[in-house]
Scaffold this motif. Structure first.
Motif, short mmCIF file in Angstrom:
data_model
loop_
_atom_site.label_atom_id
_atom_site.label_comp_id
_atom_site.label_asym_id
_atom_site.label_seq_id
_atom_site.Cartn_x
_atom_site.Cartn_y
_atom_site.Cartn_z
N ALA A 29 0.85 -1.18 0.00
CA ALA A 29 0.00 0.00 0.00
C ALA A 29 0.89 1.23 0.00
O ALA A 29 1.81 1.34 0.82
CB ALA A 29 -0.91 -0.01 1.21
N HIS A 32 -3.36 5.77 1.47
CA HIS A 32 -4.81 5.65 1.69
C HIS A 32 -5.34 7.05 1.99
O HIS A 32 -4.73 7.79 2.75
CB HIS A 32 -5.11 4.77 2.90
N ARG A 37 -7.49 4.24 -2.49
CA ARG A 37 -6.30 3.44 -2.18
C ARG A 37 -5.37 3.43 -3.39
O ARG A 37 -5.82 3.27 -4.53
CB ARG A 37 -6.69 1.98 -1.89
N HIS A 38 -4.07 3.58 -3.12
CA HIS A 38 -3.05 3.45 -4.16
C HIS A 38 -2.13 2.31 -3.73
O HIS A 38 -1.53 2.37 -2.65
CB HIS A 38 -2.22 4.73 -4.32
N THR A 39 -2.02 1.29 -4.57
CA THR A 39 -1.20 0.12 -4.26
C THR A 39 -0.16 -0.05 -5.35
O THR A 39 -0.48 -0.03 -6.54
CB THR A 39 -2.08 -1.15 -4.19
N SER A 104 -4.99 2.11 -8.44
CA SER A 104 -5.76 3.07 -7.64
C SER A 104 -7.20 2.60 -7.61
O SER A 104 -7.79 2.33 -8.66
CB SER A 104 -5.67 4.48 -8.25
#
Length: 108
Positions: A29, A32, A37-39, A104
């Motif tokens: 991750a 947040h 969420r950006h992973t 995202s």
């Protein structure tokens, strides 16, 4: 103050982790913000995320390499620097060579 993330350094680290993983992939991750969420995901050549359900909204930004996004509607090759809205309701992502992407999502 807002957190700053060195995306290039994080991408390099995840790619190294993917190379050490028996599954040929690694993810972490990045950020947040509420439901956003950006992973960061690193996939080695020919590794896949597997067919899965799309969350409420999802985009994929290819930082390095290229990937193939597969869904019932067909396949789309996404190259370094390109951004795609992921198809639904289900899709799969396969690395075409080693690749690093940012996923995202808006999760419910």
């Amino acid at each position: 103050m807002a957190e700053l993330i060195n995306v290039a350094a994080a991408a390099e680290l995840e790619l190294d982790r993917a190379r050490m993983s028996p599954h040929g992939r690694s993810a972490r991750a990045l950020l947040h913000d509420g439901r956003l969420r950006h992973t960061l995901i690193a996939l080695l050549d020919e590794q896949a995320l597997g067919d899965h359900t799309k969350p409420e909204a999802a985009t994929l930004h290819v930082l390095s390499g290229s990937v193939l996004v597969r869904a019932d509607e067909g396949e789309t090759r996404v190259e370094e620097g390109q951004l795609i809205a992921l198809p639904g309701p289900r899709h799969d992502v396969v690395a075409l060579g080693d690749a690093v992407v940012i996923l995202s999502t808006i999760a419910g």
